[in-house]
Write an enzyme that holds these catalytic residues in place. Structure first.
Site, PDB file in Angstrom:
ATOM      1  N   ASP A   1       6.589  -0.355  -7.267  1.00  0.00           N
ATOM      2  CA  ASP A   1       6.722  -0.844  -8.638  1.00  0.00           C
ATOM      3  C   ASP A   1       5.333  -1.147  -9.197  1.00  0.00           C
ATOM      4  O   ASP A   1       4.336  -1.090  -8.474  1.00  0.00           O
ATOM      5  CB  ASP A   1       7.615  -2.100  -8.676  1.00  0.00           C
TER       6      ASP A   1
ATOM      7  N   ASP B   1       7.713  -3.741   2.350  1.00  0.00           N
ATOM      8  CA  ASP B   1       7.179  -3.661   0.986  1.00  0.00           C
ATOM      9  C   ASP B   1       6.355  -2.378   0.893  1.00  0.00           C
ATOM     10  O   ASP B   1       6.061  -1.726   1.901  1.00  0.00           O
ATOM     11  CB  ASP B   1       6.358  -4.919   0.655  1.00  0.00           C
TER      12      ASP B   1
END
Ligand code: GUN
Length: 754
Positions: A144, A109
């Site tokens: 994001d 991530d």
């Protein structure tokens, strides 16, 4: 999932280089799918759980994840590695697989979640992706912008917009490394859809659904389901969908049934730290437990009391293993359910475990999109109109499409019994699909003879009805040729000509379910679908002896049979020739109605094809094969599910009756708009043609177009670019899947035409 072992497990074999990043589906149940994701560190079988590894605190060593639990992929955080010099140095020099001592697939991530928790991160959009690539991860994640459920529409719109704007730079930083393109959009349906469509246009390998951690933490499972249904139908179907931060096994069946392929779990370790046990029905504190909720291998030598007495670290490590084992077991259950075609039922059962999950499940299956269906059955189900109003207020559009997206991917008919599950049974998507198809396709015979103003509804017992009714049907065929006979099943009326059709025939439930005297109002409503709303209903109870004379008496009382004729009907044996003629007609109707229903054929074309057909029957009188006068084998009704298999000769006949032009694209279209156009065509390219002609399966990547009404499980015809028949088979997918997938079987070929 392989067996859990004590010894070392073999290192993974890299996938074929050309396959890197490709995803294929090997088995499906509606939107639930078993897949294979091809990577340089092995082929990851999905649905999969990626345990979260905090590189600073390894509750269970990644090596043990690989060796003992056969876990094919895990997820760690590249931002944490990037921030800690000691981790960064090893990762940069020796790679992330060495840092973690793990040979399988590593996903990382990007720091977005840290930005959500701490407000900001000090790493750049390209920088973090480049870093992930440089340490050799298999699947990286772009940075994001996290959308929280409490954000306003404007704020969420900004998160969606900014995430999409970051996509091009992130993808070019990733180069050949597979990249996650997360979907944001908070609780706003249109923003989720916008995010899915926007991100789907870029070349991402996987789409995680982001911003759902706070939704799950607050048990907002209905919103969770809505987020899924507002996003997944709009994503390219050939990319796996990952539920970011979802690792509670309770959510797996529903999530997988709605199209999720990947999960990640920090829960196994986090919950273990404060003595909480994961179960498929929720979370339990070890507190005062005397027995284990599930007796998993890692605790076989201990009681909960033994574990409570352990030192903190030892206890945490053991409970983390326990949680992981429970989680993996539930995932295995889901995978087996996909293979068995019972995934929705598993989700339905699990929905009873938690009120919020039940609410989510009821919302999916009944409200508000599903109002057009069968509400006479659903009076006990909640219809949450307030919610529908909120969706409309947000200019959210309708949810019908999402439900259709589920229903149109259902295989029907299926094999095996259909256990009665109360009112939920009526809204199982494959039952919906079966009922919709029957209503769209089946029509009464257009005969003017005696009985044409009536319909005989038989009720009272479960099937098979053939033995009980076949003599009566022969007589009725002769004496009242216009009469339609329908059987009342717990999920609706079934024409006698389709008496062995799954799921109608296979509802497994208590006797009272079949004994219920039908309600004339709901029968009338159903008959209207078939243009028989005006007919007089004659009810006949199937239970007990003498069904034939009881049915005939009922017809006499109703005035359908009268005068001298009655005596004959009751007593005189029919002449052999008459009997044979009536039997042949019934057999022909059985096959013809199946061709209309299951092959989407035009009734007049079917009549022409079957004009002088004969039928091979087994010793119980069931039709096995339909044969033309010249000996050509056309179709075979299947005994297991009441379906119909096309033979080579049938494929040729059906192909010859097509009037619709060759499909050149993959545009999905409503089955209702394409009634009677025949089974769908799949156009195969020149490279694949010789293989298909030899009977080999059709693979993705070799298809030039297909009819928009094709769906998984449908019989279809395989043609070349000139429209010439080259084979026939069973579709494995929808039109969009035919278009987008690059790997795996698209059509299982049943016959090649040389
Ligand atoms: N982890 C949990 N939720 C999210 C999310 O929305 N984005 C990213 N990148 N990671 C997450």
């Amino acid at each position: 999932m392989g067996a859990w072992t004590d010894g070392p497990r073999k290192e993974p074999a890299p996938c074929r280089e050309a396959d890197t990043g490709l995803f294929e589906v090997t088995s499906r149940d509606g939107r639930g799918r078993l897949g294979r994701l091809h990577t340089a560190h092995g082929i990851l079988e999905t649905p999969a759980l990626l345990p979260v590894i905090n590189p600073n605190i390894r509750t269970i060593e990644p090596r043990e994840m690989w060796d003992r639990y056969g876990i094919g992929a895990l997820i760690t955080n590249s931002y944490i590695i990037w921030k800690h010099e000691s981790l960064k140095e090893v990762a940069t020099k020796e790679g992330v697989h060495t840092l973690l001592d793990y040979p399988g697939v590593i996903m990382t991530d990007s720091g977005t979640f840290q930005a959500y928790i701490y407000g900001d991160v000090e790493v750049g959009v390209e920088e973090i992706v480049e870093f992930q690539k440089s340490i050799g991860v298999d699947i990286a994640t772009m940075l994001d912008v996290f959308s929280r459920p409490d954000m306003t529409e404007e704020q969420v719109a900004q998160c969606v917009k900014e995430t999409i704007e970051r996509a091009p730079a992130s993808l070019s930083a990733a180069g050949p490394t597979m990249l996650n393109g997360p979907i944001q959009g908070g609780l706003f349906k249109h923003l989720r859809t916008q995010s899915a469509q926007g991100m789907g246009e870029f070349d991402f390998a996987i789409h995680p659904i982001g911003g759902i951690v706070p939704v799950m933490e607050r048990h907002m499972y209905k919103d969770y389901a809505k987020i899924m249904l507002a996003s997944i139908p709009y994503l390219p179907p050939n990319r796996p969908v990952h539920m970011f931060g979802c690792g509670h096994p309770m959510l797996f069946p529903m999530s997988i049934a709605l199209g999720a392929d990947l999960f990640d779990s920090a829960a196994y370790a986090l919950f273990a730290r404060d003595g909480r046990l994961l179960t498929p029905w929720g979370t339990q504190k070890i507190g005062t437990l005397v027995e284990w909720p599930e007796r998993m291998p890692c605790v076989s030598a201990y009681t909960p009391e033994d574990v409570r007495a352990m030192a903190k670290d030892e206890k945490t490590a053991l409970l983390a293993r326990y949680n992981l084992e429970v989680t993996l077991s539930e995932l295995d259950r889901c995978k087996q359910a996909i293979r068995d075609g019972t995934l929705w039922r598993l989700a339905e059962r699990r929905s009873h475990q938690h009120p919020a999950l039940r609410e989510a499940f009821l919302w999916i299956s009944t409200s508000p999109h599903n109002k057009k269906l069968d509400l006479q059955f659903l009076d006990e189900l909640i219809l949450d109109d307030r919610d529908a109003a909120r969706d409309r207020d947000q200019n959210a559009g309708k949810w019908e499409d999402a439900w259709d997206w589920i229903v149109q991917s259902q295989e029907s008919p299926r094999k095996g019994g259909e256990p009665w599950g109360g009112e939920d049974t009526h809204v199982r998507p494959h039952i919906n699909a079966a009922k919709k198809a029957l209503r769209n396709h089946w029509r009464p015979q257009n005969k003017s003879g005696r009985g044409s103003q009536e319909v005989l509804v038989a009720y009272g017992t479960s099937g098979p009805w053939r033995e009980r009714l076949s003599d009566l049907m022969v007589r009725l065929e002769h004496h009242c040729p216009g009469l339609e006979v329908m059987i009342q099943t717990p999920i609706g009326l079934l024409p006698y000509s389709l008496e062995d059709l799954n799921p109608f025939t296979h509802i497994d439930g208590p006797q009272w379910l079949w004994r219920r005297r039908p309600n004339s109002l709901s029968i009338r409503e159903e008959l209207e679908h078939y243009g028989m709303g005006e007919r007089r209903i004659i009810l006949v109870d199937l239970l007990g002896d003498g069904i034939q004379s009881r049915a005939i008496s009922a017809l006499e009382q109703a005035g359908v049979l009268e005068g001298n004729e009655d005596v004959k009907v009751h007593t005189e044996p029919m002449e052999k020739e008459q009997r044979e003629k009536a039997k042949l007609h019934l057999q022909r109707r059985h096959v013809a109605d199946k061709m209309v229903l299951l092959l989407n054929m035009d009734a007049e074309d079917v009549e022409l094809i079957l004009e002088d057909s004969t039928f091979v029957v087994n010793r119980l009188g069931r039709v096995k094969n339909a044969i033309l006068a010249d000996g050509t084998h056309i179709v075979s009704p299947r005994l297991t599910d009441g379906g119909l298999s096309i033979a080579d000769g049938g494929a040729k006949q059906i192909h010859a009756h097509r009037t619709t032009p060759l499909p050149l694209g993959f545009e999905q279209s409503e089955p209702e708009a394409n009634l009677s156009k025949g089974p769908a065509w799949v156009v195969v390219n020149d490279d694949a043609e010789p293989f298909v002609r030899q009977g080999r399966n059709v693979f993705h990547g070799f298809i030039l177009g297909c009819d928009g009404w094709i769906s998984p499980g449908d019989g279809c015809l395989l043609v070349n670019q000139k429209g010439e028949l080259i084979g026939h088979g069973i579709s494995q997918c929808t039109p969009r899947e035919m278009r987008d997938f690059r790997k795996g079987v698209a059509v299982k070929t049943r016959g090649g035409i040389k």
